[in-house]
Design an enzyme around this catalytic site. Structure first.
Site, mmCIF file in Angstrom:
data_model
loop_
_atom_site.group_PDB
_atom_site.id
_atom_site.type_symbol
_atom_site.label_atom_id
_atom_site.label_comp_id
_atom_site.label_asym_id
_atom_site.label_seq_id
_atom_site.Cartn_x
_atom_site.Cartn_y
_atom_site.Cartn_z
ATOM 1 N N HIS A 42 0.829 -1.203 0.000
ATOM 2 C CA HIS A 42 0.000 0.000 0.000
ATOM 3 C C HIS A 42 0.869 1.260 0.000
ATOM 4 O O HIS A 42 0.511 2.260 -0.627
ATOM 5 C CB HIS A 42 -0.916 0.013 1.226
ATOM 6 C CG HIS A 42 -2.200 -0.738 1.019
ATOM 7 N ND1 HIS A 42 -3.419 -0.114 0.861
ATOM 8 C CD2 HIS A 42 -2.449 -2.068 0.938
ATOM 9 C CE1 HIS A 42 -4.368 -1.024 0.691
ATOM 10 N NE2 HIS A 42 -3.809 -2.217 0.748
ATOM 11 N N ASP A 43 1.986 1.228 0.690
ATOM 12 C CA ASP A 43 2.862 2.387 0.739
ATOM 13 C C ASP A 43 3.432 2.697 -0.640
ATOM 14 O O ASP A 43 3.345 3.825 -1.127
ATOM 15 C CB ASP A 43 4.006 2.136 1.729
ATOM 16 C CG ASP A 43 4.922 3.341 1.878
ATOM 17 O OD1 ASP A 43 4.395 4.475 1.912
ATOM 18 O OD2 ASP A 43 6.150 3.158 1.963
ATOM 19 N N GLY A 48 4.917 6.033 -4.225
ATOM 20 C CA GLY A 48 6.224 5.405 -4.163
ATOM 21 C C GLY A 48 6.517 5.019 -2.729
ATOM 22 O O GLY A 48 5.753 5.323 -1.807
ATOM 23 N N GLU A 64 -3.726 8.279 4.045
ATOM 24 C CA GLU A 64 -3.896 7.039 3.284
ATOM 25 C C GLU A 64 -4.469 5.916 4.145
ATOM 26 O O GLU A 64 -5.305 5.133 3.680
ATOM 27 C CB GLU A 64 -2.560 6.593 2.690
ATOM 28 C CG GLU A 64 -2.040 7.491 1.580
ATOM 29 C CD GLU A 64 -0.634 7.128 1.160
ATOM 30 O OE1 GLU A 64 -0.250 5.942 1.295
ATOM 31 O OE2 GLU A 64 0.109 8.015 0.695
ATOM 32 N N PRO A 140 -5.960 -1.115 -6.609
ATOM 33 C CA PRO A 140 -6.998 -1.956 -7.223
ATOM 34 C C PRO A 140 -7.811 -2.667 -6.149
ATOM 35 O O PRO A 140 -7.290 -3.040 -5.099
ATOM 36 C CB PRO A 140 -6.188 -2.962 -8.062
ATOM 37 C CG PRO A 140 -4.843 -3.001 -7.408
ATOM 38 C CD PRO A 140 -4.611 -1.632 -6.833
#
Length: 355
Positions: A42-43, A48, A64, A140
């Site tokens: 996820h990071d 990036g 996030e 996704p």
């Protein structure tokens, strides 16, 4: 520029602290391995590999980690990173970035549960920005179709093959029943089951996931529930206990399950080349969708260790070429950068920027 020996002089103890903390965490809770891998993924997939996933929300809006995505990283992974950061800051203040700690921790977690080992370059800086809406845009979802998966990865400079290979992260960890409920009860197949899902496996999932359940299930079927046999360590896994279930082991077994093929050769290999997706034991719809195109099917077969001409199960073979391909794709993932991101720093606290 990131280097393998980046902290050799500045903080030689750093890598050892990361590894020992990760090993201890997995010994206490084997699910920590999947949590760390997911956190790293996820990071890197948003801005990036800059540790932006670790930042708490601020006056600028939700971060996030507040995206509310179905596969959002678990709190246990954040706690492990905090523990590592605190230990390193005690001996090497403002030296080792949170982004590097997370990248190293993910690699060590993968190795600890039977995956391949590779050299991780260090020297990343921690970013200043973290927005939940960016996670929702780039990540996704668990029901994504094949074209969407390819497109999402392409936005990050990752190939179709990288997408299929990195989907192998689903060889470990669990998913909430709420994420797969529609595939079990509200689809177009018999009894509401998604027609691409193996019916026997669907029955097993329904037993674990009644409607409205808050339970979780393994992303890769536990062999004890699939065929009644005792779980055994797969070849190539150096640190496995004989009692560890398939869902806690990095293995190409994931691809064997997703392919829907059994241990016997197909009587009509030619016809199998054009079959629609069916009998897949991919727990997520996105996993099953890997078999929905000719190119995707070929890549799944490759990672499973067999071809369309040889549909025999590869469960008793070494984890190749999956491990070889996984190393290459993880190296690409862990070096992703967002050229639009403004600079960086080495945070004192991984959850907030320095003041």
């Amino acid at each position: 520029m990131p280097l393998v020996k980046f902290y050799t002089k500045e903080c030689p103890e750093a890598r050892g602290i990361v590894q020992s903390t990760v090993v201890a965490a997995i010994k206490k809770n084997v699910g920590s391995a999947a949590a760390l891998w997911n956190l790293h993924y996820h990071d890197c997939f948003v801005r990036g590999c800059d540790g932006s996933i670790l930042l708490d929300s601020s006056n600028y809006g939700p971060a996030e980690k507040e995206s509310g995505l179905p596969d959002s990283p678990k709190e246990i992974a954040y706690d492990i990173i905090d523990e590592i950061k605190y230990a390193i800051e005690t001996i090497c203040p403002r030296t080792v970035s949170c982004a590097d700690i997370l990248t190293l921790a993910a690699r060590d977690a993968i190795v600890e549960v039977g995956g391949p080992e590779w050299k991780v370059c260090s020297g990343r800086l921690d970013g200043f920005i973290s927005y939940a809406n960016e996670s929702r845009f780039y990540m996704p979802g668990p029901s994504a179709d094949y074209q969407t998966l390819v497109q999402k990865f392409a936005l990050k400079g990752l190939t179709e093959m990288d997408m299929v290979v990195l989907s192998g992260a689903h060889s470990i960890g669990k998913v909430k029943c709420s994420v797969i409920e529609s595939s079990l009860y509200n689809s177009s197949g018999p009894c509401g089951v998604d027609p691409t899902l193996d019916p026997t496996y669907a029955m097993q999932l329904k037993a674990q996931c009644p409607i409205g359940s808050s339970n979780s299930v393994f992303l890769t079927p536990d062999d004890t529930s699939v065929n009644g046999s005792s779980p055994v360590p797969y070849p190539g896994h150096r640190r496995l206990l004989a009692t560890r279930s398939a869902g806690n082991v990095v293995s190409k077994k994931y691809y064997v399950h997703v392919s829907g093929k059994n241990k016997k050769k197909s009587k009509d290999a030619k016809s199998n080349q054009n079959l629609i997706v069916r009998n897949s034991k991919g727990t997520l719809r996105s996993d099953r969708n890997l078999m929905s195109t000719k190119s995707g099917k070929a890549l799944v077969y490759r990672e499973a260790g067999f071809s369309e001409k040889d549909l025999a199960s590869a469960a008793d073979k070494e984890n190749q070429p999956f491990f070889h391909d996984l190393v290459k794709s993880m190296e690409k993932l862990s070096t992703l950068k967002d050229p639009s991101s403004p600079g960086g720093e080495v945070r004192c606290n991984c959850r907030s920027i320095n003041l």
